[in-house]
Design a protein around this motif. Structure first.
Motif, mmCIF file in Angstrom:
data_model
loop_
_atom_site.group_PDB
_atom_site.id
_atom_site.type_symbol
_atom_site.label_atom_id
_atom_site.label_comp_id
_atom_site.label_asym_id
_atom_site.label_seq_id
_atom_site.Cartn_x
_atom_site.Cartn_y
_atom_site.Cartn_z
ATOM 1 N N LYS A 94 0.843 -1.186 0.000
ATOM 2 C CA LYS A 94 0.000 0.000 0.000
ATOM 3 C C LYS A 94 0.883 1.242 0.000
ATOM 4 O O LYS A 94 1.754 1.394 0.865
ATOM 5 C CB LYS A 94 -0.912 -0.012 1.232
ATOM 6 C CG LYS A 94 -1.619 1.305 1.527
ATOM 7 C CD LYS A 94 -2.719 1.598 0.552
ATOM 8 C CE LYS A 94 -3.448 2.882 0.940
ATOM 9 N NZ LYS A 94 -4.527 3.218 0.007
ATOM 10 N N LYS A 96 1.357 5.192 0.529
ATOM 11 C CA LYS A 96 0.708 6.251 1.296
ATOM 12 C C LYS A 96 0.409 7.469 0.427
ATOM 13 O O LYS A 96 -0.588 8.152 0.622
ATOM 14 C CB LYS A 96 1.585 6.652 2.479
ATOM 15 C CG LYS A 96 1.709 5.561 3.534
ATOM 16 C CD LYS A 96 2.532 6.031 4.705
ATOM 17 C CE LYS A 96 2.620 4.959 5.782
ATOM 18 N NZ LYS A 96 3.431 5.393 6.945
ATOM 19 N N SER A 98 -1.029 9.484 -2.408
ATOM 20 C CA SER A 98 -2.219 9.247 -3.226
ATOM 21 C C SER A 98 -1.913 9.237 -4.717
ATOM 22 O O SER A 98 -2.670 8.666 -5.505
ATOM 23 C CB SER A 98 -3.277 10.318 -2.928
ATOM 24 O OG SER A 98 -2.764 11.611 -3.197
ATOM 25 N N SER A 227 -8.314 0.857 -1.969
ATOM 26 C CA SER A 227 -8.656 2.275 -2.028
ATOM 27 C C SER A 227 -9.195 2.775 -0.688
ATOM 28 O O SER A 227 -9.243 3.984 -0.448
ATOM 29 C CB SER A 227 -9.700 2.511 -3.123
ATOM 30 O OG SER A 227 -10.971 1.997 -2.741
ATOM 31 N N SER A 230 -6.330 3.822 4.672
ATOM 32 C CA SER A 230 -5.739 5.153 4.824
ATOM 33 C C SER A 230 -4.228 5.050 4.926
ATOM 34 O O SER A 230 -3.691 4.002 5.280
ATOM 35 C CB SER A 230 -6.315 5.839 6.058
ATOM 36 O OG SER A 230 -6.049 5.080 7.221
#
Length: 230
Positions: A94, A96, A98, A227, A230
């Motif tokens: 993932k 961080k 965006s 998605s 966070s």
């Protein structure tokens, strides 16, 4: 994991990842769960992932029939790289930021490693390709910190009825969980469509972050899940 090739075309196993990217990670054919275990550890140790692995997610792919098609796999004998695995394991990182894509680490893929999640889904999973129901894939998402603590395998699944190895095992010792468990691979790779979550929400994310065996989702929910983190 075991394979079932779909025809006898010449093998395709060219490496198109950046030179040296994949070779630094331990890899034993047919032991994808152990490969991902040590991949996750090394990503943390080398500073590619967070030191605690909190940005990494281990994903088991399988179904009730233990027959899942994936494309661009090195073990395939087809030009398009498609193969039927009984199960497969990858790691998703993932990001961080965006503006940066989440990354898929699949040491058995001919795609660049890592690959952006959307590209990997399009090229390897191919959701637009119509599959018979027995080939529908289920995804078990497990948070890497929990996987590294609780996963164990004594490799019993890689022996035939006579006790012979189906595929040569890694040279290192079998993985034992922190609590002393010797084997729980079946808890990760056994899947049923009735256990797949109906919708992806905050509770799904919370369950993945807290349950050692993670959560089952469908292939259409994979990108949606990431998605929401966070």
């Amino acid at each position: 994991m075991a394979t079932a090739n779909l025809d006898s075309s010449p093998p395709v196993s060219s490496e198109i990842s950046p030179p040296g990217t994949v070779s630094v990670f331990p890899h034993t054919p047919c032991y994808c769960e152990e490969n991902v275990y040590f991949l996750s550890k090394k990503l943390c140790e080398d500073g590619i992932a967070t030191s605690d692995g909190s940005d990494l997610f281990v994903i088991f792919i399988s179904n009730e029939q233990k027959q899942i098609p994936l494309w661009h796999q090195k073990a395939s004998h087809r030009a398009d790289g498609v193969i039927l695995w009984d199960y497969h394991v990858i790691c998703v990182q993932k990001r961080k930021e965006s503006n940066l894509p989440h990354l898929v680490w699949d040491l058995d893929s001919n795609l660049p490693c890592p690959s952006p999640l959307d590209k990997y889904v399009a090229e390897t999973i191919r959701p637009s390709f119509q599959l018979f129901s027995q080939f529908q894939r289920i995804f078990r998402i497990v948070h890497a910190p929990l996987f590294l603590r609780y996963f164990a395998s004594d490799r019993r699944h890689m022996k035939d009825s006579a006790g012979n190895w189906v595929s040569p095992p890694p040279s290192y010792e079998a993985i034992v969980a922190e609590d002393g468990t010797l084997h729980n691979l079946n808890e990760y790779m056994d899947m049923s469509s009735i256990d797949v979550v109906k919708t992806i929400g905050a509770d799904t994310v919370d369950s993945v972050l807290s349950k050692k065996s993670g959560v089952l989702i469908s292939e259409s929910q994979l990108e949606e899940f990431f998605s929401m983190i966070s």
